[in-house]
Design a protein around this motif. Structure first.
Motif, PDB file in Angstrom:
ATOM      1  N   LEU A 374       0.814  -1.216   0.000  1.00 42.51           N
ATOM      2  CA  LEU A 374       0.000   0.000   0.000  1.00 42.51           C
ATOM      3  C   LEU A 374       0.846   1.263   0.000  1.00 42.51           C
ATOM      4  N   ILE A 398      -7.413   3.582   3.967  1.00 44.46           N
ATOM      5  CA  ILE A 398      -7.870   2.231   4.261  1.00 44.46           C
ATOM      6  C   ILE A 398      -8.253   2.186   5.734  1.00 44.46           C
ATOM      7  N   TYR A 400      -9.189  -0.116   8.664  1.00 39.42           N
ATOM      8  CA  TYR A 400      -9.240  -1.456   9.243  1.00 39.42           C
ATOM      9  C   TYR A 400      -9.874  -1.377  10.621  1.00 39.42           C
ATOM     10  N   TYR A 444     -12.298  -4.390   5.692  1.00 42.78           N
ATOM     11  CA  TYR A 444     -11.799  -3.010   5.597  1.00 42.78           C
ATOM     12  C   TYR A 444     -12.698  -2.203   4.662  1.00 42.78           C
ATOM     13  N   GLY A 446     -12.215   1.126   1.826  1.00 40.54           N
ATOM     14  CA  GLY A 446     -11.226   1.915   1.100  1.00 40.54           C
ATOM     15  C   GLY A 446     -11.848   3.142   0.473  1.00 40.54           C
ATOM     16  N   SER A 473      -9.550  -0.942  -6.713  1.00 43.31           N
ATOM     17  CA  SER A 473     -10.024  -1.817  -5.636  1.00 43.31           C
ATOM     18  C   SER A 473      -9.437  -3.223  -5.765  1.00 43.31           C
ATOM     19  N   ILE A 476      -5.870  -3.101  -4.324  1.00 41.87           N
ATOM     20  CA  ILE A 476      -5.881  -3.055  -2.855  1.00 41.87           C
ATOM     21  C   ILE A 476      -6.349  -4.387  -2.280  1.00 41.87           C
ATOM     22  N   HIS A 480      -4.339  -6.882   0.216  1.00 42.50           N
ATOM     23  CA  HIS A 480      -4.941  -7.308   1.486  1.00 42.50           C
ATOM     24  C   HIS A 480      -4.995  -8.824   1.596  1.00 42.50           C
TER      25      HIS A 480
END
Length: 718
Positions: A374, A398, A400, A444, A446, A473, A476, A480
């Motif tokens: 990231l 992001i 979390y 998460y 975003g 997306s 990401i 993840h």
């Protein structure tokens, strides 16, 4: 190409001018002459007697009575007035001389006020609504063969309302238009439904049936030109009127039967075409049924029904209900406020800085493969994004579990953004930041954040940014999932280390394999984006370059920009399809039922078999956790892929249903089947079984060589 475009524009101008001229003439007839509504008939002694007053007639106001003998109209013999021999009516008259009780009376209409002054205005308003609906579909909806037919359908309905008042006054142009429109509208509606389903890979009857209907209407339409000649008479008018009403009724009833058939066939689907079918079923049924049952059918049987002037208003319900159901089911995304300004800004952006923007878009998407963590967003994504948008500050956030990680370029107030993201949408609108949702899932959330000087600066780029969020997306999510997988592998290694004294070789192999799979997945995504979106963007850039190289006037530029707009719509569709194949975002945006329905609709266009879908209790399926829905979606994809490659089936069925305590997915086909235990060895079936195990479901496979395949997946309700 330019002369062709110019000729097309000239044709459109001429057609528009002719339509406007016809409208002016029909409006003149409607407002200049009062509607008399007087029907006359002949006696055995060739005398003309007033036999009937139609609804809304002004005859009582001017003093006419039933059974008056008509002597002269406008100072001339009765048969010399055009409406008497043609239509057995008195219209467009300024004076009427009658014989009543052996006395002669002359009635003039010069100073008489019409009793129905509002009706022509209301009809003109409805006519305008129909044309506005057609224009809205033309400018807002995706352009296709079915859309063209739907536009033409609303245009013809506009002609019907345009002609009603003038036709009731005996105008030949209005009668010609309204009879032809009444004959064509139901055929055009069936043609629209056929093309819509054909675009989705479905066909329920041969197109030749529609052709036959059109071929029937051509000679009839030509025969109606007799209204413009002295040969027109009441017998032909009576026959033509009866035929027009009968044809309209017959095709409308057939259309309703066809819609009922489609409705019950697609009522458990939630795709675009299924929603269109349901929308058209309710809109057409609600708007056309009253005039059919209350006015036309009684008229055909010679029974006095409800006046047409009362039931014709039901047709206005068609566009109202159409747009109500369309907006409720989100079939179209209409943006009524400021659309013209937004398009001007968008085209201006393309014209003045299209070359650097296009090149930068290439670079941004190419840089996605360089993002391995990231933190790389700060280096490979955000600086280029700010340069393209001509802004100084941007970030990716992001979240979390309420822990916010910001990866920013420029000056971003992180504390202020935390408050915005934690509060409702009103804070977002009032803030100085433009915020796009990248991803929302259980692990998460975003966000792509742009700090802008003013909102209008980014208005032209907003759609592009929303499209960009799709591939972003994926990047990401891959990072993840890679981290998640890495943590699990590390845990397994640590557990193995506690149990074994030589875990190092296995550890190195697993780490190497993990990174190889990660790089392969990134390469695949980059290749998919390159083969679809980037190629389309390149061709769009070439078109913009041609516009810049040619010295064109404003009208010519508008023609090229219209073409470019249509091509950009295609790019948008291709980008969505590419993103859908990589990850079905409709699972989050519209729900499981819609995502599966659209998958089936796409498959119908390319599959060599008939595909049937049935989804029961769709809301309960949508309520399942997103990770379970994703696995079910992938299982469905794999089953359909296997059917396409190996089954040689003619019919394939997917049925999603729920019992008291279970969710069930049932797949079946009538193909060649598979040998015993063979389904356990292939990669596709291994993947299906792994996905079934991941969601704690059970699978039951019934098959035999040459006897088709049945797969039942059962998920217990928690």
């Amino acid at each position: 190409m330019f002369p062709v475009l110019k000729s097309k524009k000239l044709i459109m101008i001429w057609v528009g001018a002719v339509i406007f001229a016809v409208h002016l003439w029909l409006s003149f007839v409607s407002y200049h002459y009062m509607y008399l509504g007087v029907e006359v008939s002949t006696t055995d002694s060739d005398k003309w007697i007033i036999s009937k007053f139609h609804s809304g007639s002004a005859a009582n106001i001017i003093g006419l009575e039933l059974y008056d003998e008509v002597l002269r109209i406008d100072g001339r013999p009765v048969m010399q007035h055009f409406s008497v021999p043609k239509f057995h009516s008195i219209e467009q008259a300024r004076s009427v001389e009658v014989l009543r009780d052996n006395s002669i009376y002359e009635f003039t209409l010069y100073d008489v006020e019409s009793p129905n002054t509002m009706q022509p205005l209301l009809l003109n308003a409805i006519e305008l609504i129909m044309f506005i609906v057609a224009a809205a579909l033309y400018t807002r909806a995706v352009y296709s063969a079915s859309t063209k037919l739907l536009i033409l359908l609303f245009v013809l309905m506009g002609f019907i309302f345009m002609s009603i008042e003038a036709s009731s006054r005996g105008d030949a142009i209005a009668i010609y238009l309204i009879f032809n429109a009444l004959s064509i509208v139901p055929v055009l509606f069936v043609h629209f439904m056929y093309r819509l389903l054909e675009e989705k890979g479905q066909s329920f009857f041969p197109f030749m049936l529609i052709k036959v209907l059109y071929y029937m209407l051509i000679p009839i339409s030509l025969a109606r030109l007799v209204y413009f000649t002295p040969l027109a008479n009441y017998k032909y008018y009576s026959f033509d009127r009866f035929f027009s009403l009968l044809f309209f009724t017959t095709v409308c009833i057939l259309s309703l039967v066809f819609l009922i058939f489609l409705y019950f066939k697609r009522r458990y689907e939630y795709s675009y075409s299924a929603n269109i079918i349901k929308t058209m079923f309710f809109a057409f049924g609600i708007s056309f049924t009253p005039i059919l049952l209350l006015s036309i059918i009684p008229d055909l049987f010679g029974v006095t029904g409800v006046s047409y002037s009362n039931t014709i208003w039901a047709l206005i319900l068609f566009p109202i209900f159409f747009f109500y159901f369309a907006s409720r089911k989100k079939l179209f995304n209409f943006k009524w406020s400021g659309i013209e300004k937004m398009l001007i800004q968008f085209f201006s952006t393309l014209t003045h800085r299209s070359n650097p923007t296009t090149l930068a878009m290439h670079q941004i998407i190419r840089n996605f493969k360089k993002i391995q963590q990231l933190e790389d967003l700060r280096t490979f994504f955000l600086p280029e994004l700010c340069r393209v948008l001509k802004v100084k500050h941007a970030a990716v956030c992001i979240n979390y579990y309420s822990h916010f990680n910001f990866f920013s370029h420029g000056d971003i107030d992180k504390e202020h953004l935390k408050q915005i993201l934690q509060n409702d949408s009103e804070s977002t609108i009032a803030s100085e930041y433009l915020i796009f949702d990248i991803e929302q899932n259980a692990d998460y959330s975003g966000y792509l954040i742009i700090k802008y000087p003013n909102r209008s600066l980014l208005a032209a780029c907003q759609q592009w940014l929303e499209t960009l969020c799709g591939p972003l997306s994926l990047v990401i999510e891959n990072i993840h999932l890679s981290k998640k997988l890495s943590m699990r592998v590390t845990n397994y290694i640590n557990e193995a280390a506690a149990a074994s004294e030589q875990p190092l070789a296995a550890s190195q192999w697993i780490n190497k394999l993990t990174f190889q799979l990660q790089e392969m997945e990134r390469a695949r995504i980059a290749s998919d984006l390159h083969d679809t979106v980037l190629q389309d963007i390149f061709f769009a850039r070439q078109r913009v370059v041609k516009i810049q190289e040619k010295k064109l006037n404003a009208n010519e530029i508008n023609i090229y920009l219209q073409e470019l707009t249509e091509f950009l719509d295609i790019i948008n569709i291709n980008a969505r399809e590419a993103a859908f194949l990589l990850y079905p975002h409709q699972l989050k945006e519209a729900g499981f039922a819609v995502a599966i329905s659209n998958l089936i609709e796409t498959e119908r266009g390319i599959a060599p078999y008939k595909l049937r879908l049935k989804i029961e209790h769709s809301k309960k399926w949508d309520a399942l956790p997103s990770d379970i829905l994703l696995q079910l979606f992938r299982i469905s994809q794999e089953l359909l892929s296997n059917a396409k490659k190996h089954s040689k089936a003619h019919n394939v069925s997917l049925h999603f249903y729920k019992t008291d305590y279970q969710y069930c997915l049932h797949y079946s086909d009538n193909g060649v089947g598979i040998s015993e235990h063979k389904h356990e060895d292939t990669m596709g079936w291994i993947g299906i079984r792994q996905r079934v195990a991941n969601i704690d479901a059970s699978i039951e496979v019934k098959t035999a060589s040459g006897r088709g395949l049945s797969v039942l997946i059962i998920l217990a309700e928690e």
